[in-house]
Design a protein around this motif. Sequence first.
Motif, PDB file in Angstrom:
ATOM      1  N   ILE A 118      37.448 -23.390  51.285  1.00  0.00           N
ATOM      2  CA  ILE A 118      36.605 -23.250  52.464  1.00  0.00           C
ATOM      3  C   ILE A 118      35.808 -21.934  52.374  1.00  0.00           C
ATOM      4  N   THR A 119      36.456 -20.890  51.981  1.00  0.00           N
ATOM      5  CA  THR A 119      35.784 -19.589  51.859  1.00  0.00           C
ATOM      6  C   THR A 119      35.455 -19.349  50.403  1.00  0.00           C
ATOM      7  N   GLN A 120      34.345 -18.701  50.242  1.00  0.00           N
ATOM      8  CA  GLN A 120      33.993 -18.387  48.878  1.00  0.00           C
ATOM      9  C   GLN A 120      34.696 -17.107  48.479  1.00  0.00           C
ATOM     10  N   LYS A 121      35.079 -17.085  47.261  1.00  0.00           N
ATOM     11  CA  LYS A 121      35.757 -15.893  46.764  1.00  0.00           C
ATOM     12  C   LYS A 121      34.728 -14.779  46.629  1.00  0.00           C
ATOM     13  N   SER A 122      35.111 -13.584  47.122  1.00  0.00           N
ATOM     14  CA  SER A 122      34.188 -12.450  47.036  1.00  0.00           C
ATOM     15  C   SER A 122      34.294 -11.824  45.651  1.00  0.00           C
ATOM     16  N   LYS A 123      33.175 -11.319  45.242  1.00  0.00           N
ATOM     17  CA  LYS A 123      33.133 -10.678  43.959  1.00  0.00           C
ATOM     18  C   LYS A 123      33.670  -9.255  44.132  1.00  0.00           C
ATOM     19  N   LYS A 124      34.595  -8.848  43.285  1.00  0.00           N
ATOM     20  CA  LYS A 124      35.187  -7.524  43.399  1.00  0.00           C
ATOM     21  C   LYS A 124      34.208  -6.505  42.844  1.00  0.00           C
ATOM     22  N   LEU A 125      33.899  -5.507  43.693  1.00  0.00           N
ATOM     23  CA  LEU A 125      32.995  -4.445  43.282  1.00  0.00           C
ATOM     24  C   LEU A 125      33.800  -3.250  42.800  1.00  0.00           C
ATOM     25  N   GLN A 126      33.200  -2.500  41.906  1.00  0.00           N
ATOM     26  CA  GLN A 126      33.849  -1.282  41.425  1.00  0.00           C
ATOM     27  C   GLN A 126      33.796  -0.236  42.550  1.00  0.00           C
ATOM     28  N   PRO A 127      34.869   0.524  42.759  1.00  0.00           N
ATOM     29  CA  PRO A 127      34.828   1.553  43.804  1.00  0.00           C
ATOM     30  C   PRO A 127      33.842   2.665  43.414  1.00  0.00           C
TER      31      PRO A 127
END
Length: 177
Positions: A13-22
Amino acid sequence: MSEARNTFGKTSITQKSKKLQPRVDLTAMVSVSFLLIVFFMLSSFLSRSNAMDFGMPDKRHIDCGTEPYCLGEDRLYTVLVGINKIVCYEGNRLDFSNETRSFKFNDNLLIKEMISKNQFLKNFYGDKKGLIVIIKPSKESNYGNLVDVLDEMAIVKVPTYAVVDITPEEEKLLADK
């Protein structure tokens, strides 16, 4: 081989968020460091001492024959600082031949006399040599009296002066005057 994931026909149902570099934003840190640098530069400039150059003589006794200090007696002027008075005489040693003068701190007579003596010596010897003043504060004199005499040295622009200990004979002379 590639690994395939089986979802069993279900879609999420929800799209997976792309992990950003801190990421750290240093914009505020640059501003703060600039302000600190400016503050410390300004405070170090304002904290400089406004003290007068003050050279004390060496504690060793210099002896060259009969003269203890090896200086021209005509250039020496000794100032004895008392409670509310100043006693002056020419030369280093207190002899009966020395003429002593007594001044009060409120008078500007000491300044006038030193200006005339300094001008006479500069005319006689040239600009390289001037008056040498030996200041001897008594035990009864306070710090303010010594500072007043040192200020007068700066006003008259005496090239060489020193603060030394007073002798018992000079203490007696100061008490008598």
